[in-house]
Scaffold this motif. Sequence first.
Motif, PDB file in Angstrom:
ATOM      1  N   ILE A  72       6.500  45.503 -55.945  1.00 23.66           N
ATOM      2  CA  ILE A  72       7.184  44.387 -56.265  1.00 23.66           C
ATOM      3  C   ILE A  72       6.500  43.814 -57.694  1.00 23.66           C
ATOM      4  O   ILE A  72       5.457  43.840 -57.870  1.00 23.66           O
ATOM      5  CB  ILE A  72       7.114  43.280 -55.400  1.00 23.66           C
ATOM      6  N   ASP A  73       7.487  44.096 -58.709  1.00 21.35           N
ATOM      7  CA  ASP A  73       7.146  43.771 -60.063  1.00 21.35           C
ATOM      8  C   ASP A  73       6.595  42.227 -60.435  1.00 21.35           C
ATOM      9  O   ASP A  73       6.948  41.378 -59.436  1.00 21.35           O
ATOM     10  CB  ASP A  73       8.161  43.781 -61.073  1.00 21.35           C
ATOM     11  N   VAL A  74       5.626  42.066 -61.035  1.00 23.05           N
ATOM     12  CA  VAL A  74       4.965  40.783 -61.214  1.00 23.05           C
ATOM     13  C   VAL A  74       6.302  39.768 -61.826  1.00 23.05           C
ATOM     14  O   VAL A  74       5.930  38.613 -61.341  1.00 23.05           O
ATOM     15  CB  VAL A  74       4.148  40.808 -62.279  1.00 23.05           C
ATOM     16  N   ALA A  75       7.045  40.264 -62.578  1.00 23.05           N
ATOM     17  CA  ALA A  75       8.351  38.997 -62.765  1.00 23.05           C
ATOM     18  C   ALA A  75       9.130  38.775 -61.641  1.00 23.05           C
ATOM     19  O   ALA A  75       9.486  37.659 -61.499  1.00 23.05           O
ATOM     20  CB  ALA A  75       9.163  39.837 -63.725  1.00 23.05           C
ATOM     21  N   ALA A  76       9.200  39.752 -60.744  1.00 23.09           N
ATOM     22  CA  ALA A  76       9.936  39.483 -59.214  1.00 23.09           C
ATOM     23  C   ALA A  76       9.063  38.503 -58.611  1.00 23.09           C
ATOM     24  O   ALA A  76       9.459  37.646 -57.983  1.00 23.09           O
ATOM     25  CB  ALA A  76      10.060  40.805 -58.533  1.00 23.09           C
ATOM     26  N   TRP A  77       7.601  38.628 -58.621  1.00 28.05           N
ATOM     27  CA  TRP A  77       6.834  37.487 -57.819  1.00 28.05           C
ATOM     28  C   TRP A  77       6.970  36.251 -58.514  1.00 28.05           C
ATOM     29  O   TRP A  77       6.972  35.272 -57.837  1.00 28.05           O
ATOM     30  CB  TRP A  77       5.352  38.138 -58.133  1.00 28.05           C
ATOM     31  N   ALA A  78       6.862  36.411 -59.801  1.00 27.93           N
ATOM     32  CA  ALA A  78       7.129  35.110 -60.572  1.00 27.93           C
ATOM     33  C   ALA A  78       8.418  34.390 -60.200  1.00 27.93           C
ATOM     34  O   ALA A  78       8.371  33.072 -59.594  1.00 27.93           O
ATOM     35  CB  ALA A  78       7.162  35.121 -62.059  1.00 27.93           C
ATOM     36  N   MET A  79       9.404  35.098 -59.943  1.00 22.55           N
ATOM     37  CA  MET A  79      10.566  34.287 -59.567  1.00 22.55           C
ATOM     38  C   MET A  79      10.510  34.158 -58.215  1.00 22.55           C
ATOM     39  O   MET A  79      11.094  32.811 -57.805  1.00 22.55           O
ATOM     40  CB  MET A  79      11.789  35.170 -59.905  1.00 22.55           C
ATOM     41  N   ILE A  80       9.999  34.673 -57.222  1.00 21.05           N
ATOM     42  CA  ILE A  80       9.986  34.514 -56.100  1.00 21.05           C
ATOM     43  C   ILE A  80       9.011  33.025 -55.378  1.00 21.05           C
ATOM     44  O   ILE A  80       9.481  32.277 -54.903  1.00 21.05           O
ATOM     45  CB  ILE A  80       9.319  35.326 -55.025  1.00 21.05           C
ATOM     46  N   LEU A  81       7.916  33.049 -56.364  1.00 23.09           N
ATOM     47  CA  LEU A  81       6.852  32.021 -56.212  1.00 23.09           C
ATOM     48  C   LEU A  81       7.524  30.646 -57.028  1.00 23.09           C
ATOM     49  O   LEU A  81       6.881  29.730 -56.640  1.00 23.09           O
ATOM     50  CB  LEU A  81       5.806  32.336 -56.781  1.00 23.09           C
ATOM     51  N   LEU A  82       8.538  30.843 -57.799  1.00 22.29           N
ATOM     52  CA  LEU A  82       8.896  29.523 -58.504  1.00 22.29           C
ATOM     53  C   LEU A  82       9.724  28.716 -57.452  1.00 22.29           C
ATOM     54  O   LEU A  82       9.394  27.254 -57.585  1.00 22.29           O
ATOM     55  CB  LEU A  82      10.288  30.047 -59.530  1.00 22.29           C
ATOM     56  N   PHE A  83      10.124  29.202 -56.364  1.00 20.71           N
ATOM     57  CA  PHE A  83      10.743  28.152 -55.323  1.00 20.71           C
ATOM     58  C   PHE A  83       9.510  27.646 -54.582  1.00 20.71           C
ATOM     59  O   PHE A  83       9.800  26.534 -54.184  1.00 20.71           O
ATOM     60  CB  PHE A  83      11.456  28.928 -54.469  1.00 20.71           C
ATOM     61  N   SER A  84       8.426  28.063 -54.631  1.00 17.33           N
ATOM     62  CA  SER A  84       7.233  27.299 -53.869  1.00 17.33           C
ATOM     63  C   SER A  84       6.540  26.526 -54.803  1.00 17.33           C
ATOM     64  O   SER A  84       6.270  25.145 -54.350  1.00 17.33           O
ATOM     65  CB  SER A  84       6.297  28.348 -53.280  1.00 17.33           C
ATOM     66  N   PHE A  85       6.131  26.897 -56.042  1.00 23.71           N
ATOM     67  CA  PHE A  85       5.153  26.254 -56.820  1.00 23.71           C
ATOM     68  C   PHE A  85       5.862  25.546 -58.131  1.00 23.71           C
ATOM     69  O   PHE A  85       5.096  24.878 -58.624  1.00 23.71           O
ATOM     70  CB  PHE A  85       4.056  27.103 -57.164  1.00 23.71           C
ATOM     71  N   GLY A  86       6.932  25.932 -58.402  1.00 24.75           N
ATOM     72  CA  GLY A  86       7.721  25.455 -59.527  1.00 24.75           C
ATOM     73  C   GLY A  86       7.227  25.981 -60.861  1.00 24.75           C
ATOM     74  O   GLY A  86       6.532  27.165 -60.728  1.00 24.75           O
ATOM     75  N   GLN A  87       7.470  25.546 -61.766  1.00 20.86           N
ATOM     76  CA  GLN A  87       7.178  26.131 -63.205  1.00 20.86           C
ATOM     77  C   GLN A  87       5.506  25.589 -63.468  1.00 20.86           C
ATOM     78  O   GLN A  87       5.549  24.191 -63.890  1.00 20.86           O
ATOM     79  CB  GLN A  87       8.166  25.936 -64.519  1.00 20.86           C
ATOM     80  N   SER A  88       4.536  26.364 -63.349  1.00 21.68           N
ATOM     81  CA  SER A  88       3.316  25.894 -63.530  1.00 21.68           C
ATOM     82  C   SER A  88       2.484  27.189 -63.695  1.00 21.68           C
ATOM     83  O   SER A  88       3.020  28.451 -63.406  1.00 21.68           O
ATOM     84  CB  SER A  88       2.793  25.217 -62.399  1.00 21.68           C
ATOM     85  N   SER A  89       1.342  26.883 -64.094  1.00 23.29           N
ATOM     86  CA  SER A  89       0.120  28.020 -64.529  1.00 23.29           C
ATOM     87  C   SER A  89      -0.124  28.764 -63.206  1.00 23.29           C
ATOM     88  O   SER A  89      -0.546  29.918 -62.953  1.00 23.29           O
ATOM     89  CB  SER A  89      -1.075  27.551 -65.054  1.00 23.29           C
ATOM     90  N   LEU A  90      -0.077  27.777 -62.033  1.00 21.12           N
ATOM     91  CA  LEU A  90      -0.441  28.333 -60.486  1.00 21.12           C
ATOM     92  C   LEU A  90       0.557  29.584 -60.193  1.00 21.12           C
ATOM     93  O   LEU A  90       0.269  30.567 -59.517  1.00 21.12           O
ATOM     94  CB  LEU A  90      -0.487  27.331 -59.662  1.00 21.12           C
ATOM     95  N   THR A  91       1.931  29.282 -60.496  1.00 22.25           N
ATOM     96  CA  THR A  91       2.928  30.352 -60.317  1.00 22.25           C
ATOM     97  C   THR A  91       2.460  31.729 -60.989  1.00 22.25           C
ATOM     98  O   THR A  91       2.322  32.814 -60.481  1.00 22.25           O
ATOM     99  CB  THR A  91       4.309  29.896 -60.706  1.00 22.25           C
ATOM    100  N   GLY A  92       2.319  31.563 -62.310  1.00 17.38           N
ATOM    101  CA  GLY A  92       1.873  32.565 -63.152  1.00 17.38           C
ATOM    102  C   GLY A  92       0.461  33.364 -62.576  1.00 17.38           C
ATOM    103  O   GLY A  92       0.476  34.586 -62.577  1.00 17.38           O
ATOM    104  N   TYR A  93      -0.381  32.616 -62.104  1.00 17.27           N
ATOM    105  CA  TYR A  93      -1.610  33.138 -61.440  1.00 17.27           C
ATOM    106  C   TYR A  93      -1.404  34.022 -60.358  1.00 17.27           C
ATOM    107  O   TYR A  93      -1.956  35.045 -60.033  1.00 17.27           O
ATOM    108  CB  TYR A  93      -2.548  32.111 -61.176  1.00 17.27           C
ATOM    109  N   PHE A  94      -0.624  33.423 -59.477  1.00 14.20           N
ATOM    110  CA  PHE A  94      -0.433  34.137 -58.115  1.00 14.20           C
ATOM    111  C   PHE A  94       0.630  35.300 -58.233  1.00 14.20           C
ATOM    112  O   PHE A  94       0.414  36.192 -57.661  1.00 14.20           O
ATOM    113  CB  PHE A  94       0.158  33.245 -57.064  1.00 14.20           C
TER     114      PHE A  94
END
Length: 261
Positions: free
Chosen positions: A119-141
Amino acid sequence: MQADFFAKKRKSSLRFFVVLAAITICAIIMTEYNVVKGFESLPRAVTWALGNFYPTQESLVKLPNILKSLVETLLVSIAATTIGAVFAILFAIMGSNTTKINGFFGSISRGIATIFRNIDVAAWAMILLFSFGQSSLTGYFALFFGSFGFLTRAFVETIDEVSEGSVEALRATGANYFSIIFQSVIPSSLPQMISWVLFMIETNIRSATLIGLLTGSGIGFTFNLYYKSLNYDIASLVVITIVVSILLIESISNYVRRVIL
């Protein structure tokens, strides 16, 4: 025999290029891409970039803010990679054919790593946006999950290649499992593992720019902000700082590799 070998290699290479050319032609037809227009637009794009996309004296005022965003991106990338490496070592030890506890845990470890790696990191970022929103934590995970999957696979191969002989020797002497891990596997694999971690840090710093566009954080968000507001001089300064930082990190990484390997 040697002539036959090279003849087979030439035929294999020819078949590969024929298949590649066929796939390229099919892609051009399916996407209706105009190759001639694409090449004709290159001079205009270069002319526009030379005339607009360059830093000015006024844009240097924004350099401290740009460097602050860059440092944030670098720290997030390094933290995600190093923490991901710690978890990757544990899963690699359980998933390696040399050190696995049993077949069940080995298959589970490799399966989890495969899912995270594919799973590409960009896909992970889009998935995690639903949980953490736009934040550095989303990028970190997002970077953490991508690093974990890739490094687990790399560490498994490293352990299998480097440690097999020494592991068998310790087993023959009656050493227990943890003695084998800490006296053989980790010491013999550590230089190559560090090399993989450094490579992953370089990759994550590049990926973090794209992740920042999605998560609204770091240097990627800074670039997007100035580019969309048509401040091309400041956006170009952001690009230059990214390129310089990547080259600097890569030179440091190459130096460390030469020392440890």
